[in-house]
Design an enzyme around this catalytic site. Structure first.
Site, mmCIF file in Angstrom:
data_model
loop_
_atom_site.group_PDB
_atom_site.id
_atom_site.type_symbol
_atom_site.label_atom_id
_atom_site.label_comp_id
_atom_site.label_asym_id
_atom_site.label_seq_id
_atom_site.Cartn_x
_atom_site.Cartn_y
_atom_site.Cartn_z
ATOM 1 N N LYS A 10 0.843 -1.210 0.000
ATOM 2 C CA LYS A 10 0.000 0.000 0.000
ATOM 3 C C LYS A 10 0.874 1.254 0.000
ATOM 4 C CE LYS A 10 -0.365 -0.249 5.046
ATOM 5 N NZ LYS A 10 -1.187 -0.777 6.154
ATOM 6 N N ARG A 60 -10.355 -0.167 15.073
ATOM 7 C CA ARG A 60 -10.256 0.677 13.882
ATOM 8 C C ARG A 60 -11.324 0.232 12.894
ATOM 9 N NH1 ARG A 60 -4.627 1.038 10.501
ATOM 10 N NH2 ARG A 60 -5.017 -1.186 10.245
ATOM 11 N N TYR A 87 14.475 31.082 6.632
ATOM 12 C CA TYR A 87 13.279 31.841 7.002
ATOM 13 C C TYR A 87 13.188 32.083 8.507
ATOM 14 C CZ TYR A 87 11.170 31.246 2.378
ATOM 15 O OH TYR A 87 10.900 31.304 1.041
ATOM 16 N N MET A 105 10.496 24.865 1.387
ATOM 17 C CA MET A 105 9.688 23.980 0.545
ATOM 18 C C MET A 105 10.567 23.066 -0.329
ATOM 19 S SD MET A 105 6.685 24.870 -2.212
ATOM 20 C CE MET A 105 5.821 25.979 -1.128
HETATM 21 C C1 LIG Z 1 -0.409 -1.804 6.804
HETATM 22 C C2 LIG Z 1 -1.011 -3.052 7.290
HETATM 23 C C3 LIG Z 1 -0.231 -4.204 7.513
HETATM 24 C C4 LIG Z 1 1.281 -4.193 7.472
HETATM 25 O O1 LIG Z 1 1.771 -3.842 8.759
HETATM 26 P P1 LIG Z 1 3.326 -3.665 9.044
HETATM 27 O O2 LIG Z 1 3.389 -3.230 10.465
HETATM 28 O O3 LIG Z 1 3.811 -2.617 8.122
HETATM 29 O O4 LIG Z 1 3.970 -4.984 8.798
HETATM 30 C C5 LIG Z 1 -0.888 -5.379 7.825
HETATM 31 N N1 LIG Z 1 -2.232 -5.411 7.941
HETATM 32 C C6 LIG Z 1 -3.015 -4.340 7.768
HETATM 33 C C7 LIG Z 1 -4.484 -4.456 7.916
HETATM 34 C C8 LIG Z 1 -2.436 -3.107 7.459
HETATM 35 O O5 LIG Z 1 -3.202 -2.031 7.307
#
Ligand SMILES: *Cc1c(COP(=O)(O)O)cnc(C)c1O
Length: 372
Positions: free
Chosen positions: A38, A136, A264, A313
């Site tokens: 991801k 979550r 800055y 930036m």
């Molecule tokens: C991002 C994610 C993972 C991977 O977790 P890591 O700590 O990066 O190994 C696994 N399961 C879900 C549902 C995630 O959102």
């Protein structure tokens, strides 16, 4: 002619292979691995990493959004791809590209069913997400009966997998909490397998789970951060190699006198004569302003140099007094030999955030030395 290189993110596939083997060495040979790619494979390149993981023999890939899955499919990747957060608006593409949704709400179940029915699709595979304490996403035990009911009514859907997510598997002091999550998950698995009258593909572990909780291994694990060379504590980091190195050349050097300021708002004022290097990357490239004013440490010619003044930036300035360097010399912001943790000297963030933030305007360079 000076040979000036631009800011770039080097992606070391040998380090990826090394980390994959480290994670794999913690697992039984038959345990499947899902590679989590991801967010551009944690800020790298999801297609390159996805293909490398496919070659390494992962069974699944996972991304957050449908669009990320489509990107993998368009590149020719044909592994099963789990979508953690499928959005309703993109359901037609989910079906078209044969992506596997994580299902965690009745609303989504309903819409998915309707889409499938319209298209005359039957037995579309889904993975059920269970909440075991992360709070979550996922169904809670009181909802299980209703979930089973809605699945029974719908021949469009086929429950093939079930999973949950560990909230603190990298924290030794939360061991009891994690063991409780594992137990809750196993109870949910039993309940849904009894309902389905068949074995479901079960998965619970993230990287820290793989490294610390053999009892949570299940059928498959979801490896993310560990593949990219970081963990959630010092012991985990120590076993792995950073895959990405963020590098940039020195754009300009100047000596400033006592009382002169840098950048800055004049946040840095020299107490004595100092040698200052300007680097061509800034917060738009993913180096947050919080790393200004001595909170970020870079490496030049094997010596460390602090960021001085506010991060701009497109540029930032570092104090290179005492370091023998010239314009065009390479600077390692973080990566192999100077990890994201060493850059982030005051632990203002975590490696996950540092590596995923590197903006898309930074070019990606793939290092792939099969013999290395
Ligand atoms: C991002 C994610 C993972 C991977 O977790 P890591 O700590 O990066 O190994 C696994 N399961 C879900 C549902 C995630 O959102």
């Amino acid at each position: 002619m000076e040979k000036l290189q631009e800011t770039r993110l080097e992606i070391d596939l040998n380090a990826l292979r090394f980390n994959f083997q480290v994670l794999k060495s913690h697992l039984k040979p038959e345990t499947k691995i899902m590679g989590v790619v991801k967010a551009f494979a944690y800020g790298t390149d999801s297609v390159v990493i996805g293909k490398a993981l496919q070659d390494l023999g992962v069974s699944y890939l996972a991304v957050a959004y449908i669009e990320e899955g489509i990107r993998l499919r368009k590149s020719g990747i044909d592994l099963p791809v789990l979508i953690f957060y499928p959005q309703l608006e993109e359901l037609p593409q989910l079906l078209e590209y044969k992506l596997t949704p994580s299902v965690y709400s009745f609303n989504f179940l309903r819409s998915l069913h309707q889409n499938l029915k319209t298209q005359g699709v039957k037995d579309f595979p889904i993975h059920l997400k269970i909440n075991t304490g992360m709070n979550r996403l996922g169904f809670d035990p009181p909802q299980f009966e209703e979930v089973k009911q809605s699945l029974s009514d719908r021949e469009t859907l086929k429950l093939t997998g079930i999973f949950s997510h560990l909230a603190a598997a990298g924290m030794a002091e939360e061991r009891d909490f994690t063991l409780d999550q594992i137990q809750r998950f196993k109870t949910a698995v039993t309940s849904f397998e009894e309902y389905a009258h068949e074995h479901l593909l079960t998965h619970l572990c993230n990287s820290s789970g793989i490294l610390n909780f053999a009892e949570a291994e299940m059928d498959m694990v979801r490896a993310g951060i560990g593949l990219y060379g970081y963990g959630n504590n010092a012991e985990e980091h120590f076993k792995l190699k950073p895959v990405v190195s963020l590098k940039t050349p020195i754009a300009q050097l100047r000596w400033i006198k006592k009382g002169e300021s840098v950048g800055y708002d004049r946040k840095y004022v020299a107490q004595e004569s100092r040698h200052i290097a300007t680097l061509p990357l800034g917060y738009a490239d993913g180096i947050s302003r919080q790393y200004g004013n001595n909170n970020g440490i870079v490496k030049i010619k094997d010596q460390t140099a602090p960021i001085v003044g506010n991060v701009c930036m497109d540029t930032l300035m570092v104090d290179v007094t005492g370091i023998d360097c010239e314009v065009g010399d390479d600077v390692l912001i973080f990566g192999r030999g100077h990890s994201a943790l060493e850059f982030d000297k005051n632990s203002l963030s975590i490696p996950y955030e540092l590596i995923t933030r590197i903006s898309q305007r930074v070019s990606r360079i793939i290092l792939d030395d099969q013999n290395g």
